[in-house]
Scaffold this motif. Structure first.
Motif, short mmCIF file in Angstrom:
data_model
loop_
_atom_site.label_atom_id
_atom_site.label_comp_id
_atom_site.label_asym_id
_atom_site.label_seq_id
_atom_site.Cartn_x
_atom_site.Cartn_y
_atom_site.Cartn_z
N PRO A 109 102.19 49.52 -14.05
CA PRO A 109 102.95 48.66 -13.13
C PRO A 109 102.29 48.55 -11.76
CG PRO A 109 104.43 50.10 -14.33
CD PRO A 109 103.03 50.54 -14.67
N ILE A 110 102.41 47.37 -11.16
CA ILE A 110 101.74 47.08 -9.89
C ILE A 110 102.20 48.00 -8.78
CG2 ILE A 110 103.41 45.34 -9.16
CD1 ILE A 110 99.61 45.14 -8.67
N LEU A 111 103.47 48.45 -8.83
CA LEU A 111 103.99 49.34 -7.78
C LEU A 111 103.27 50.69 -7.79
CD1 LEU A 111 107.84 48.67 -7.91
CD2 LEU A 111 106.23 47.98 -6.13
N GLU A 112 102.95 51.16 -8.98
CA GLU A 112 102.21 52.43 -9.09
C GLU A 112 100.81 52.27 -8.53
OE1 GLU A 112 100.62 55.43 -12.60
OE2 GLU A 112 102.48 54.30 -12.93
N THR A 113 100.19 51.13 -8.80
CA THR A 113 98.86 50.84 -8.26
C THR A 113 98.91 50.75 -6.75
OG1 THR A 113 98.29 49.62 -10.28
CG2 THR A 113 96.92 49.23 -8.34
N GLN A 114 99.94 50.09 -6.24
CA GLN A 114 100.10 49.94 -4.79
C GLN A 114 100.22 51.29 -4.10
OE1 GLN A 114 103.51 47.42 -4.44
NE2 GLN A 114 102.36 45.53 -4.72
N ASP A 115 100.89 52.24 -4.74
CA ASP A 115 101.07 53.57 -4.15
C ASP A 115 99.72 54.26 -3.99
OD1 ASP A 115 102.78 55.88 -3.34
OD2 ASP A 115 101.86 56.79 -5.11
N LYS A 116 98.87 54.19 -5.02
CA LYS A 116 97.54 54.80 -4.94
C LYS A 116 96.67 54.07 -3.92
CE LYS A 116 97.05 57.20 -9.34
NZ LYS A 116 98.44 57.25 -9.72
N LEU A 117 96.82 52.75 -3.84
CA LEU A 117 96.06 51.99 -2.85
C LEU A 117 96.47 52.39 -1.43
CD1 LEU A 117 96.07 48.41 -4.45
CD2 LEU A 117 94.09 49.91 -4.11
N ALA A 118 97.75 52.71 -1.25
CA ALA A 118 98.22 53.16 0.06
C ALA A 118 97.55 54.47 0.45
CB ALA A 118 99.74 53.31 0.05
N HIS A 119 97.40 55.39 -0.53
CA HIS A 119 96.71 56.66 -0.27
C HIS A 119 95.23 56.41 0.03
CE1 HIS A 119 100.32 58.36 -2.16
NE2 HIS A 119 99.98 59.49 -1.58
N LEU A 120 94.65 55.46 -0.67
CA LEU A 120 93.24 55.11 -0.43
C LEU A 120 93.07 54.53 0.96
CD1 LEU A 120 90.50 55.07 -1.85
CD2 LEU A 120 91.03 52.76 -2.65
N ARG A 121 94.02 53.71 1.36
CA ARG A 121 93.98 53.11 2.70
C ARG A 121 94.08 54.18 3.78
NH1 ARG A 121 99.20 50.34 3.43
NH2 ARG A 121 99.85 52.39 4.15
N THR A 122 95.04 55.10 3.62
CA THR A 122 95.24 56.16 4.61
C THR A 122 94.02 57.05 4.74
OG1 THR A 122 97.62 56.17 4.16
CG2 THR A 122 96.72 58.10 5.27
N SER A 123 93.43 57.43 3.60
CA SER A 123 92.25 58.29 3.64
C SER A 123 91.05 57.56 4.23
CB SER A 123 91.92 58.80 2.23
OG SER A 123 91.64 57.73 1.35
N THR A 124 90.99 56.24 4.05
CA THR A 124 89.92 55.45 4.65
C THR A 124 90.00 55.50 6.17
OG1 THR A 124 89.82 53.92 2.77
CG2 THR A 124 88.96 53.11 4.87
N LEU A 125 91.20 55.42 6.70
CA LEU A 125 91.38 55.50 8.14
C LEU A 125 91.00 56.88 8.67
CD1 LEU A 125 94.79 53.59 8.54
CD2 LEU A 125 92.48 52.70 8.84
N TRP A 126 91.37 57.91 7.94
CA TRP A 126 91.07 59.27 8.40
C TRP A 126 89.58 59.57 8.36
CZ3 TRP A 126 93.40 62.46 11.39
CH2 TRP A 126 94.79 62.42 11.49
N VAL A 127 88.89 59.13 7.31
CA VAL A 127 87.45 59.41 7.23
C VAL A 127 86.71 58.68 8.35
CG1 VAL A 127 86.68 57.54 5.69
CG2 VAL A 127 85.57 59.76 5.60
N THR A 128 87.20 57.51 8.72
CA THR A 128 86.58 56.77 9.83
C THR A 128 86.79 57.52 11.14
OG1 THR A 128 87.14 54.72 8.67
CG2 THR A 128 86.43 54.52 10.96
N ARG A 129 87.98 58.07 11.35
CA ARG A 129 88.24 58.86 12.55
C ARG A 129 87.28 60.04 12.65
NH1 ARG A 129 94.21 58.37 11.19
NH2 ARG A 129 95.11 56.94 12.73
N PHE A 130 87.12 60.77 11.53
CA PHE A 130 86.25 61.95 11.54
C PHE A 130 84.80 61.58 11.82
CE2 PHE A 130 89.45 64.15 8.59
CZ PHE A 130 90.03 64.83 9.65
N LEU A 131 84.34 60.46 11.25
CA LEU A 131 82.96 60.05 11.46
C LEU A 131 82.71 59.67 12.92
CD1 LEU A 131 82.33 57.99 8.20
CD2 LEU A 131 81.45 60.26 8.77
#
Length: 205
Positions: A109-131
């Motif tokens: 289901p698309i909602l389950e995919t969206q949840d994982k994409l949200a985690h991917l989005r959040t981790s993308t922001l954090w890795v950019t901050r660290f760099l």
């Protein structure tokens, strides 16, 4: 009789319209899933390359720290340790993202995919901050006690100004790199390329 035929026609039309809408919704969801799968697939190579390059780099810096620990300037050691720790955190986040991408199943289901994409989005922001947090230490690793004890005052002031020119924008970016600013021009310009565009383009799902 005429009224009954009109009513039946209307009911039949409504039924066909509902079926058509459901089919369109399903097709739209299927197309979205295919696009997500394609975009996520395009992210893997750059992440794998970054992880491998990062591992080589941290091994090199770790060896430098160990071998030069007794003779190197405290400024060099502190700067190198901060840099390598932040790099290791970034590598850890990239590994987490690869696992997350692998776990995303576009048949679910698309909602389950969206949840994982949200985690991917959040981790993308954090890795950019660290760099970005690494940048200031590139302006301090070559300092030495002699720089401050016997150095030219003007040169010392210049070194401090250069470091502040890095510290101030880095702190600002660390605070402001967040989802709420996704529509800002500077944010959109920063998050370009194969590593960022797939995640950014899915933020509105």
């Amino acid at each position: 009789m005429e009224d009954r035929e009109i009513i039946n026609s209307w009911i039949s039309y409504n039924k066909k319209l509902e079926e058509s809408l459901q089919l369109n919704r399903k097709n739209a969801e299927d197309i979205t899933k295919i696009k997500i799968g394609s975009l996520l697939g395009s992210m893997k190579p750059i992440k794998v390359f970054t992880i491998l390059t990062g591992i080589i780099w941290v091994c090199f810096v770790d060896l430098l720290i160990v071998n030069l620990f007794a003779v190197a300037s405290p400024f060099f050691l502190i700067s190198a340790i901060i840099q390598v720790v932040l790099t290791k955190l970034a590598i850890g986040i990239y590994l987490y993202q690869l696992v997350l991408i692998h776990q995303i199943d576009i048949t679910k289901p698309i909602l389950e995919t969206q949840d994982k994409l949200a985690h991917l989005r959040t981790s993308t922001l954090w890795v950019t901050r660290f760099l970005f947090l690494q940048l200031p230490v590139w302006t301090t690793f070559y300092w030495s006690a002699n720089t401050f004890e016997n150095g030219n005052t003007g040169l010392v002031v210049l070194q401090i100004i250069i470091s502040l020119l890095f510290v101030i924008p880095v702190v600002w970016l660390f605070v402001n790199i967040k989802y709420e600013n996704k529509s800002k021009k500077w944010f959109r310009l920063m998050f370009e390329g194969k590593e960022w565009t797939p995640v950014r383009s899915r933020w509105n799902y």
